[in-house]
Design a protein around this motif. Structure first.
Motif, mmCIF file in Angstrom:
data_model
loop_
_atom_site.group_PDB
_atom_site.id
_atom_site.type_symbol
_atom_site.label_atom_id
_atom_site.label_comp_id
_atom_site.label_asym_id
_atom_site.label_seq_id
_atom_site.Cartn_x
_atom_site.Cartn_y
_atom_site.Cartn_z
ATOM 1 N N PHE A 432 0.820 -1.210 0.000
ATOM 2 C CA PHE A 432 0.000 0.000 0.000
ATOM 3 C C PHE A 432 0.854 1.260 0.000
ATOM 4 N N THR A 433 0.250 2.304 -0.487
ATOM 5 C CA THR A 433 0.901 3.602 -0.520
ATOM 6 C C THR A 433 0.595 4.354 0.768
ATOM 7 N N ALA A 434 1.553 5.154 1.201
ATOM 8 C CA ALA A 434 1.390 5.996 2.374
ATOM 9 C C ALA A 434 2.354 7.164 2.235
ATOM 10 N N PRO A 435 2.027 8.317 2.808
ATOM 11 C CA PRO A 435 2.950 9.451 2.737
ATOM 12 C C PRO A 435 4.337 9.061 3.254
ATOM 13 N N THR A 436 5.356 9.445 2.523
ATOM 14 C CA THR A 436 6.719 9.048 2.864
ATOM 15 C C THR A 436 7.096 9.437 4.286
ATOM 16 N N HIS A 437 6.641 10.599 4.723
ATOM 17 C CA HIS A 437 7.038 11.063 6.049
ATOM 18 C C HIS A 437 6.417 10.236 7.168
ATOM 19 N N LEU A 438 5.441 9.359 6.817
ATOM 20 C CA LEU A 438 4.809 8.505 7.822
ATOM 21 C C LEU A 438 5.398 7.103 7.870
ATOM 22 N N HIS A 439 6.276 6.775 6.926
ATOM 23 C CA HIS A 439 6.787 5.394 6.843
ATOM 24 C C HIS A 439 7.422 4.944 8.159
ATOM 25 N N ALA A 440 8.251 5.780 8.735
ATOM 26 C CA ALA A 440 8.930 5.391 9.976
ATOM 27 C C ALA A 440 7.941 5.222 11.111
ATOM 28 N N THR A 441 6.899 6.030 11.123
ATOM 29 C CA THR A 441 5.883 5.930 12.176
ATOM 30 C C THR A 441 5.052 4.667 12.028
ATOM 31 N N LEU A 442 4.718 4.317 10.784
ATOM 32 C CA LEU A 442 3.864 3.160 10.534
ATOM 33 C C LEU A 442 4.610 1.838 10.668
#
Length: 485
Positions: A432-442
């Motif tokens: 799935f796609t997600a905002p890059t800046h959220l990758h570390a959080t997710l």
């Protein structure tokens, strides 16, 4: 350079890396990880990504299928060239093929240095030491119950999910299966040991555990007097273990594999109705839909008894997906027997399942049975069954299109590092796609994902802000009894 049959004493530079190749089941995957943990703690070895970079190469083998066993010896033939080029290289064979073949591996491949079984992998440091001192191959394929768990270091944590082996061996003695002879009788780990290991994993950030065993739901263990004083029974069964695992803070999902219909008790079925941590997915091997074939396999249940388990499970958990195993072309299987399997599959509506053509395993009772079904017939039966199973799994996936799923994020997607990958509660892989800046959080946690595309073996989706979700989107998708595709 010494001849292959001559012992090579290892007096070269200290080993730095180990390469482990795993064949077969999730039990073997767990064992391979524990071998890596052990060798890191005792020998300071790091895992190599390819055999050419390793000082020690271990093959963790499987003998359930004939092809898997032959693949091991094929790989050993390739490793022979590495050994000839680097005599100081050590090669070990572990797992079920090692347990079954033992000293015969050394006779067939005299350049192998270590042969060890699933229950003796914890003795690898001792075997390495003895190999260095003597220059002779070391073989240890005994069945010392479950002492290995006491000898292994704490498991390393590399992600949000983890395997936990809770028992060893098998006492069912199905006529086709070699496992009881390669892993020994069923032996359960103590209740407190299992709970303690999972609690440590949870503290390290693991939120999903998969409990492992050849017949994992046969697990049982005595409880200590203190537990009995609190009103608990003298012995714990698998259902009680699940209740306590579910109560561990941080554990949000529980899976287990592989279960056996003979051990799928009403207490275990009831657990699905009261433990939300149990995922809506269970793997329950059927093997055949013919009572005659099931009896010849010595499975210990009938088609109707299996169907009764499924009906009772779906009564308490309507969204439950059922995966299974099937053997096609068992000795004596007739066209009518196979049609009974197709009918049963159509009635249940299985999710993703495994379908194998029967292969005789040496030493099993079924190996002596007359097998006069032509290979071409077996292949065609397998094709028909797999077509039906694939259609059913695809139909379940199709019901998920447009839904919002809670996905356990496992890391970057394989094909597109710009996407994230995870797994739904019913065991679907989702990229799935997600905002890059959220990758570390997710990463290493859960994400809400809307499913936008259904593919053959995975799903695609897009991340959704949890706060923006409508309450109705939290409702699970009910899986129904699927009609024949």
């Amino acid at each position: 350079m010494p001849e292959e049959s001559d012992p090579v004493c290892v007096n070269g530079p200290a080993m730095k890396k180990v390469y482990i190749r795993t064949f077969g089941c999730q039990m073997n995957e767990y064992d391979s990880d524990r071998m890596a943990d052990l060798l890191a703690a005792t020998e300071g070895l790091e895992r190599a990504s390819q055999p050419e970079d390793a000082d020690l190469i271990l093959l963790n083998t499987c003998s359930v299928r004939e092809k898997a066993q032959e693949k091991v010896f094929s790989d050993l033939g390739v490793l022979r060239e590495l050994k000839l080029a680097r005599p100081e290289l050590l090669i070990g064979v572990g797992g079920c093929v090692a347990s079954q073949e033992g000293q015969a591996i050394i006779r067939r491949a005299p350049y192998v240095d270590l042969v060890f079984g699933p229950q003796t992998l914890h003795r690898l440091p001792e075997m390495l030491s003895a190999r260095r001192a003597s220059g002779q191959p070391q073989v240890d394929i005994r069945f010392p119950d479950i002492e290995k768990f006491d000898a292994l270091p704490p498991p390393s944590v590399t992600g949000p999910s983890a395997f936990v082996s809770i028992m060893e061996g098998c006492s069912k003695y199905c006529s086709f299966c070699v496992v009881p002879y390669t892993r020994g009788e069923e032996v359960s780990r103590p209740f407190d040991d299992v709970i303690a290991e999972i609690a440590e994993l949870a503290q390290a950030g693991v939120c999903e555990v998969t409990l492992l065993g050849q017949n994992v739901n046969a697990w049982h263990a005595p409880l200590d007097p203190d537990a009995q004083a609190l009103g608990l029974p003298a012995h714990a069964d698998f259902a009680l273990l699940l209740e306590h695992v579910a109560a561990i803070p941080g554990i949000e999902r529980i899976r287990f594999t592989t279960s056996h219909p003979r051990e799928f008790s009403q207490r275990l079925i009831d657990a699905y109705g009261r433990l939300p941590q149990l995922v809506p997915h269970v793997h329950l091997p059927l093997q055949s839909g013919s009572d005659r074939v099931l009896a010849a396999m010595k499975r210990g249940y009938t088609r109707l008894e299996y169907l009764s388990i499924i009906r009772r499970l779906r009564a308490v958990r309507p969204d439950l997906c059922i995966g299974s195993d099937f053997i096609v072309g068992f000795p004596g299987e007739t066209d009518a027997d196979f049609e009974a399997t197709l009918q049963t599959v159509a009635e249940v509506g299985f999710d993703a399942s495994y379908n194998f053509i029967y292969s005789a395993r040496p030493g099993t009772p079924a190996a002596s049975l007359a097998d006069d079904t032509p290979r071409a017939v077996k292949v065609e039966r397998q094709r028909r069954l797999q077509t039906l199973l694939d259609a059913q799994a695809s139909a379940i996936s199709a019901t998920m299109l447009g839904s919002v799923q809670r996905v356990l994020v496992e890391g970057q997607a394989r094909r597109d590092p710009g996407d994230l990958a995870g797994r739904t509660a019913n065991n679907r892989v989702v990229n799935f796609t997600a905002p890059t800046h959220l990758h570390a959080t997710l990463a290493r946690g859960y994400a809400w994902v809307r499913i936008t595309h259904v593919r053959a073996h995975s799903l695609r989706g897009e991340w959704i802000d949890h706060d923006a979700l409508d309450a109705a989107a939290h409702e699970p998708i009910a899986q129904r009894m699927l009609p024949t595709p």
